[in-house]
Write a protein that holds these residues in place. Structure first.
Motif, PDB file in Angstrom:
ATOM      1  N   VAL A 144       0.852  -1.187   0.000  1.00 55.35           N
ATOM      2  CA  VAL A 144       0.000   0.000   0.000  1.00 55.35           C
ATOM      3  C   VAL A 144       0.888   1.237   0.000  1.00 55.35           C
ATOM      4  CG1 VAL A 144      -1.639   1.365   1.350  1.00 55.35           C
ATOM      5  CG2 VAL A 144      -1.963  -1.111   1.118  1.00 55.35           C
ATOM      6  N   LEU A 145       0.710   2.096  -0.999  1.00 59.18           N
ATOM      7  CA  LEU A 145       1.374   3.384  -1.070  1.00 59.18           C
ATOM      8  C   LEU A 145       0.297   4.451  -0.890  1.00 59.18           C
ATOM      9  CD1 LEU A 145       3.509   2.773  -4.305  1.00 59.18           C
ATOM     10  CD2 LEU A 145       4.210   2.378  -1.938  1.00 59.18           C
ATOM     11  N   HIS A 146       0.468   5.339   0.080  1.00 60.02           N
ATOM     12  CA  HIS A 146      -0.609   6.302   0.331  1.00 60.02           C
ATOM     13  C   HIS A 146      -0.048   7.593   0.909  1.00 60.02           C
ATOM     14  CE1 HIS A 146      -5.157   5.811   0.404  1.00 60.02           C
ATOM     15  NE2 HIS A 146      -4.957   7.110   0.576  1.00 60.02           N
ATOM     16  N   GLY A 147      -0.484   8.715   0.373  1.00 61.16           N
ATOM     17  CA  GLY A 147      -0.102  10.010   0.908  1.00 61.16           C
ATOM     18  C   GLY A 147      -0.885  10.321   2.171  1.00 61.16           C
ATOM     19  N   THR A 148      -0.214  10.863   3.167  1.00 57.28           N
ATOM     20  CA  THR A 148      -0.898  11.158   4.434  1.00 57.28           C
ATOM     21  C   THR A 148      -1.860  12.331   4.307  1.00 57.28           C
ATOM     22  OG1 THR A 148       0.874  12.626   5.196  1.00 57.28           O
ATOM     23  CG2 THR A 148       1.049  10.284   5.783  1.00 57.28           C
ATOM     24  N   SER A 171       3.477   1.959   2.915  1.00 55.49           N
ATOM     25  CA  SER A 171       4.440   3.046   2.775  1.00 55.49           C
ATOM     26  C   SER A 171       3.627   4.327   2.743  1.00 55.49           C
ATOM     27  CB  SER A 171       5.255   2.891   1.490  1.00 55.49           C
ATOM     28  OG  SER A 171       6.108   4.004   1.302  1.00 55.49           O
ATOM     29  N   TYR A 172       3.688   5.080   3.836  1.00 60.03           N
ATOM     30  CA  TYR A 172       2.876   6.278   3.966  1.00 60.03           C
ATOM     31  C   TYR A 172       3.748   7.503   3.716  1.00 60.03           C
ATOM     32  CZ  TYR A 172      -0.047   2.740   6.092  1.00 60.03           C
ATOM     33  OH  TYR A 172      -0.767   1.591   6.323  1.00 60.03           O
ATOM     34  N   TRP A 173       3.418   8.258   2.677  1.00 62.25           N
ATOM     35  CA  TRP A 173       4.226   9.381   2.229  1.00 62.25           C
ATOM     36  C   TRP A 173       3.789  10.639   2.959  1.00 62.25           C
ATOM     37  CZ3 TRP A 173       5.436   9.187  -3.704  1.00 62.25           C
ATOM     38  CH2 TRP A 173       5.831   7.890  -4.054  1.00 62.25           C
ATOM     39  N   GLU A 174       4.612  11.106   3.839  1.00 60.42           N
ATOM     40  CA  GLU A 174       4.270  12.255   4.670  1.00 60.42           C
ATOM     41  C   GLU A 174       4.027  13.496   3.811  1.00 60.42           C
ATOM     42  OE1 GLU A 174       3.014  13.814   8.021  1.00 60.42           O
ATOM     43  OE2 GLU A 174       3.854  11.769   7.933  1.00 60.42           O
ATOM     44  N   GLY A 175       2.834  14.067   3.957  1.00 58.13           N
ATOM     45  CA  GLY A 175       2.488  15.297   3.249  1.00 58.13           C
ATOM     46  C   GLY A 175       2.070  15.132   1.811  1.00 58.13           C
ATOM     47  N   ALA A 176       2.165  13.919   1.267  1.00 54.37           N
ATOM     48  CA  ALA A 176       1.820  13.694  -0.136  1.00 54.37           C
ATOM     49  C   ALA A 176       0.311  13.541  -0.307  1.00 54.37           C
ATOM     50  CB  ALA A 176       2.540  12.461  -0.670  1.00 54.37           C
ATOM     51  N   GLN A 177      -0.129  13.731  -1.569  1.00 57.19           N
ATOM     52  CA  GLN A 177      -1.558  13.708  -1.850  1.00 57.19           C
ATOM     53  C   GLN A 177      -1.967  12.433  -2.613  1.00 57.19           C
ATOM     54  OE1 GLN A 177      -3.395  17.749  -2.481  1.00 57.19           O
ATOM     55  NE2 GLN A 177      -1.265  18.321  -2.896  1.00 57.19           N
ATOM     56  N   HIS A 178      -2.661  12.601  -3.743  1.00 61.75           N
ATOM     57  CA  HIS A 178      -3.355  11.455  -4.340  1.00 61.75           C
ATOM     58  C   HIS A 178      -2.586  10.768  -5.467  1.00 61.75           C
ATOM     59  CE1 HIS A 178      -6.749   8.903  -4.984  1.00 61.75           C
ATOM     60  NE2 HIS A 178      -7.054   9.396  -6.169  1.00 61.75           N
ATOM     61  N   GLY A 179      -1.950  11.535  -6.349  1.00 59.22           N
ATOM     62  CA  GLY A 179      -1.281  10.934  -7.513  1.00 59.22           C
ATOM     63  C   GLY A 179       0.201  10.755  -7.269  1.00 59.22           C
ATOM     64  N   LEU A 180       0.564   9.773  -6.482  1.00 56.87           N
ATOM     65  CA  LEU A 180       1.964   9.620  -6.059  1.00 56.87           C
ATOM     66  C   LEU A 180       2.902   9.400  -7.232  1.00 56.87           C
ATOM     67  CD1 LEU A 180       1.465   7.367  -2.892  1.00 56.87           C
ATOM     68  CD2 LEU A 180       1.483   9.871  -3.051  1.00 56.87           C
ATOM     69  N   PHE A 181       2.445   8.759  -8.285  1.00 56.83           N
ATOM     70  CA  PHE A 181       3.301   8.457  -9.436  1.00 56.83           C
ATOM     71  C   PHE A 181       3.650   9.711 -10.227  1.00 56.83           C
ATOM     72  CE2 PHE A 181      -1.146   7.515 -10.170  1.00 56.83           C
ATOM     73  CZ  PHE A 181      -1.465   8.290 -11.270  1.00 56.83           C
ATOM     74  N   ILE A 182       2.922  10.791  -9.991  1.00 61.48           N
ATOM     75  CA  ILE A 182       3.270  12.074 -10.591  1.00 61.48           C
ATOM     76  C   ILE A 182       3.951  12.973  -9.564  1.00 61.48           C
ATOM     77  CG2 ILE A 182       2.331  14.209 -11.572  1.00 61.48           C
ATOM     78  CD1 ILE A 182       0.180  12.486 -12.910  1.00 61.48           C
ATOM     79  N   GLU A 183       3.445  12.966  -8.340  1.00 63.86           N
ATOM     80  CA  GLU A 183       4.000  13.842  -7.311  1.00 63.86           C
ATOM     81  C   GLU A 183       5.478  13.536  -7.056  1.00 63.86           C
ATOM     82  OE1 GLU A 183       2.849  15.544  -2.871  1.00 63.86           O
ATOM     83  OE2 GLU A 183       1.439  14.327  -3.997  1.00 63.86           O
ATOM     84  N   ASP A 184       5.838  12.261  -7.002  1.00 66.90           N
ATOM     85  CA  ASP A 184       7.246  11.871  -6.861  1.00 66.90           C
ATOM     86  C   ASP A 184       7.456  10.604  -7.682  1.00 66.90           C
ATOM     87  OD1 ASP A 184       9.827  11.170  -6.134  1.00 66.90           O
ATOM     88  OD2 ASP A 184       9.562  11.729  -4.035  1.00 66.90           O
TER      89      ASP A 184
END
Length: 274
Positions: A218-222, A245-258
């Motif tokens: 599970v990959l998810h922005g906090t 894997s919880y990405w601190e401060g990240a939002q919905h589209g993780l594959f674009i955000e980082d």
């Protein structure tokens, strides 16, 4: 690269794109609500350097057929995915990667067909279930605010409603503009009736998660305002072999955000499979 199609449930034509080495492990990308197979952007290209990436247009999205039915039927969603796997001759070893609503579709497949053809599942900003009072299936505040405007047939009202999401699908940064416009355009290109139909269903896949005998990532922005991080945590807490894997401060589209981090974490998980 090859664009292909398969005949899914109810005779629905499902279009998908295959990139990467034919001998690579199959990685099946299932996009989210009002998206399409192009939503993954450069992350799909990066993953295709090592894996056989199969990016699907879900029914009613992209170039796949809109049959007008099946949007509330788990077996229809499952049948569409199964048709793609069968068309590609995949009988084992596949990894399902669902973003947002694609996580529900992936779980619908697992509930219907089991894990015989699937080695692992990845949920990125995704729930496994949907519906009022369904555990792990609640929408986030941005989604709640956008409804019902995003279902509207009037273009102006729909555009204003989609604007509620802001940069949730890309993360901040001027460099994210082209990706944001591509996603925005794909959402508007999805028929309003389809956008609405996807949300008028209830499915609790808790028992399917509990019975999974495959690894889950599970990959998810906090700070995901579309699918709350609690939905991702619910999957991790419920599936027997799941890690988060919880990405601190990240939002919905993780594959674009980082993009680099997304590709690295997906690759590390896939490469660790037997």
């Amino acid at each position: 690269m090859a664009i292909r199609d398969a005949v899914g449930a109810e005779g629905t034509r499902i279009v998908y794109r295959v990139t990467g080495p034919e001998t690579g492990r199959p990685l099946v990308l299932l996009h989210g609500w009002a998206g399409n197979l192009r939503c993954w952007g450069g992350a799909a290209d990066d993953l295709a350097e090592r894996y056989r990436v199969i990016a699907v247009d879900l029914r009613g999205h992209g170039y796949s057929d809109d049959p007008g039915t099946g949007y509330d039927d788990p077996k229809a969603w499952a049948g569409d995915v199964a048709a793609v796997l069968a068309a590609e001759g995949i009988e084992s070893g596949a990894v399902l990667l669902g973003w947002s609503y694609g996580g529900i579709v992936a779980t619908d497949y697992l509930a219907t067909y089991g894990t015989g053809a699937v080695a692992a599942a990845i949920y990125s900003g995704a729930p496994a279930s949907i519906g009022p009072d369904v555990p792990g299936g609640a929408p986030g505040p941005a989604m709640v605010k956008a409804i019902p405007g995003v279902f509207d047939a009037a273009a102006g009202r729909a555009v204003r409603a989609f604007a509620v999401f802001g940069n949730a699908n890309t993360g901040p940064g001027e460099d994210k503009g082209p990706d944001a416009q591509r996603l925005f355009g794909g959402s508007l290109a999805t028929a309003p009736s389809v956008r609405k139909a996807l949300f008028y269903r209830t499915i609790d896949n808790t028992e399917t998660l509990r019975a999974l005998d495959i690894p889950v990532l599970v990959l998810h922005g906090t700070e995901d305002p579309v699918v709350p991080v609690e939905n991702g945590r619910y999957i991790v807490e419920t599936a027997p072999d799941a890690r988060g894997s919880y990405w601190e401060g990240a939002q919905h589209g993780l594959f674009i955000e980082d993009r680099a981090r997304f590709v690295a974490e997906v690759s590390a998980f896939v490469d660790a499979l037997d």
